[in-house]
Enzyme design. Structure first.
Site, PDB file in Angstrom:
ATOM      1  N   ASP A  58       0.567  -0.603   3.166  1.00 31.46           N
ATOM      2  CA  ASP A  58       1.159  -0.135   1.906  1.00 31.46           C
ATOM      3  C   ASP A  58       0.222   0.833   1.194  1.00 31.46           C
ATOM      4  OD1 ASP A  58       3.547  -1.807   1.789  1.00 31.46           O
ATOM      5  OD2 ASP A  58       2.161  -3.471   1.512  1.00 31.46           O
ATOM      6  N   CYS A 104      -3.289  -2.270   5.688  1.00 30.90           N
ATOM      7  CA  CYS A 104      -2.364  -3.370   5.366  1.00 30.90           C
ATOM      8  C   CYS A 104      -0.916  -2.906   5.351  1.00 30.90           C
ATOM      9  CB  CYS A 104      -2.696  -3.971   4.012  1.00 30.90           C
ATOM     10  SG  CYS A 104      -4.411  -4.419   3.842  1.00 30.90           S
ATOM     11  N   CYS A 128       3.626  -6.200  -3.397  1.00 28.96           N
ATOM     12  CA  CYS A 128       4.088  -4.818  -3.542  1.00 28.96           C
ATOM     13  C   CYS A 128       4.263  -4.456  -5.011  1.00 28.96           C
ATOM     14  CB  CYS A 128       5.415  -4.614  -2.810  1.00 28.96           C
ATOM     15  SG  CYS A 128       5.268  -4.751  -1.029  1.00 28.96           S
ATOM     16  N   CYS A 131       6.727  -0.707   3.189  1.00 31.50           N
ATOM     17  CA  CYS A 131       7.975  -1.388   3.531  1.00 31.50           C
ATOM     18  C   CYS A 131       9.025  -1.180   2.447  1.00 31.50           C
ATOM     19  CB  CYS A 131       7.708  -2.874   3.740  1.00 31.50           C
ATOM     20  SG  CYS A 131       7.128  -3.696   2.252  1.00 31.50           S
TER      21      CYS A 131
END
Lengths: 123, 388
Positions: A36, A34, A103, A59
């Site tokens: 992360d 994905c 996140c 990211c």
């Protein structure tokens, strides 16, 4: 993609990254599929988070939330660090775009996982 | 910092000032409807026809074979849906590839919900469709093959001529999405022998919101928009005169200057590739390095993520793009990069550099100087790099 100034600051200038070689707890969360992955290292002394660092593949938001989460737990008693929420991390960054809230969830999970690892080892 | 170094020409281009100059007249001075009676309307109509000829000349078509649309997306929709609905009595099978633009892929997905069957051909690790694979997948029900000319992400150029021959051998129509190739390299519809071809204005320094569907004279399709009978009934709606004029001028400039641009840009792209590979370890080049658009370079920087690279570069004035999920707002990274066999994390770490006519040698040197430091910083933060 619009990020707040705080997010960009933490993303670009964070000093909290790296490894703690003799860490008391390590949390590894996320999934590279994905995009992360977050590793959180903690050092505990007298019931407090004496030091903490992160290593993150991801990211801007993933890196910024890692950095902010580390800031928020450093020096805190372990039980307080354990109660840090993803919302608190996002708010401390003056907010995240809605599609990036996951996140901050990762950051919360990373902290919890590192502390649980520490608690397991010190039962 | 402002964007000083633009390397995203495959996404869009600035409008050429010469294009804007020609368009200006058609906002106020000559705003008239080309379908009206009076002389001023005739002038607008004349300008539309002149643009049609310029666009036809760019791809070696007849001017009656040019259909104006609102862009590449509409052209693709009109080609694929228009053929499907026209020929649905004859068959319900369409063949396309896994690396098409969403304008084709999602149109096909829509048709699948409406009684059509679609085969999505795989590509090899360089991004090529295998002509033998096309041959094998043709059935008696196949009515259309739609395969793109140049891929927008990797720049890989398909063997269109060979694929067209296979389709035509069985009497099947062939559409190609040539949005990325038209205006950059010679595209000749007679030589390629395609039946339908899409291209767009804003990729060739024309205004946004304009496109063309080339339709071979002998081919019949069903329109998507009904109304006043414009474009021979195939695309109703009062002509976007200033847009058409601008796109026409952009086509003329492209035809006259593309060779010169290639001469300038190819060495710049090649230098970028060489220097990046030398200065940054563990970088993969995505797509074919031979049969590739001269302006495109797609690479994966291992162990880091694309959006983070874009953000660092943006802060220093560079505009690029990435196939990472984060930069596109979806969960999966680029379907094109997955189709050529990249692992998810490699696709997340991709960077697309696409050059255009306003790039200078200085821009390229600046990127070569800045990129290694960006990569180093993000790798220092990455658990995969630190613990490999």
């Amino acid at each position: 993609m619009m990020y707040t100034k705080k997010v960009m600051e933490h993303f670009q200038n964070s000093q909290n990254y790296g490894k703690i070689e003799d860490a008391d707890g390590i949390g590894k969360v996320g999934n590279s599929r994905c995009g992360d992955v977050m590793w959180i290292y903690i050092k505990v002394k007298d019931g407090k988070i004496a030091d903490a660092k992160y290593e993150t593949f991801g990211c801007v938001a993933a890196i910024a939330t890692s950095s902010m989460a580390i800031d928020m737990i450093k020096g805190k008693p372990v039980d307080q660090a354990l109660s840090i929420t993803n919302k608190a991390v996002a708010e401390a960054l003056d907010g995240l775009p809605p599609e990036k809230m996951h996140c901050s969830v990762l950051a919360e999970e990373g902290i919890k996982s590192a502390i649980e690892d520490y608690q397991q080892k010190n039962k | 910092m402002e964007t000083k170094y633009y390397f995203d020409y495959n996404a869009t281009t600035p409008t050429d000032p010469r294009v804007v100059e020609e368009m200006n007249k058609f906002f106020i001075e000559n705003f008239h409807n080309p379908s009206s009676f009076y002389r001023k309307a005739g002038e607008a109509n004349f300008a539309v026809q002149k643009a049609r000829e310029r666009l036809a000349e760019l791809i070696n078509a007849g001017s009656s074979e040019i259909i104006f649309t609102s862009g590449g997306t509409e052209s693709d929709n009109l080609a694929v849906q228009g053929t499907a609905y026209k020929l649905k009595e004859k068959g319900n099978h369409i063949i396309t590839s896994r690396i098409e633009h969403p304008a084709v892929l999602k149109t096909c997905k829509h048709l699948e919900k409406n009684g059509f069957q679609v085969t999505y051909l795989p590509v090899d690790r360089y991004g090529f469709v295998d002509p033998e694979d096309l041959k094998k997948n043709i059935t008696d029900a196949t009515i259309l093959v739609s395969i793109m000319h140049a891929n927008n992400e990797t720049g890989t150029l398909q063997p269109i001529k060979e694929l067209v021959k296979i389709a035509h051998h069985k009497g099947i129509y062939f559409h190609t999405d040539a949005v990325q190739s038209t205006g950059k390299i010679p595209v000749d519809v007679r030589d390629l022998d395609v039946d339908l071809l899409s291209f767009s204005s804003h990729k060739i320094y024309g205004p946004k919101g304009m496109g063309v569907l080339y339709k071979k004279k002998t081919i019949k399709i069903t329109p998507l928009l009904f109304g006043g009978g414009h474009e021979k009934g195939l695309r109703a709606g009062t002509e976007n005169v200033h847009g058409i004029v601008g796109m026409g001028k952009a086509a003329e400039i492209a035809r006259l200057e593309m060779a010169e641009e290639k001469k300038k840009l190819r060495p710049l792209r090649d230098r970028l590739q060489k220097e990046i590979l030398e200065k940054i370890p563990e970088v993969i080049i995505n797509g074919d390095t031979g049969k590739r658009l001269f302006n495109t370079l797609n690479l994966s920087v291992k162990y880091i993520e694309g959006e983070a690279m874009l953000a660092m570069l943006d802060q220093q004035g560079f505009a690029l793009s990435s196939g990472s999920a984060c930069s596109s707002g979806s969960l999966d990274p680029s379907h094109v990069l997955l189709a050529i066999g990249l692992k998810h994390e490699e696709a997340h770490g991709s960077l697309r550099i696409s050059l255009g006519k306003y790039n200078s040698r200085e821009d390229v040197e600046k990127l070569i100087e800045v990129l290694p430091a960006v990569v180093e910083r993000l790798r220092n933060v990455s658990p995969f790099w630190q613990n490999k």
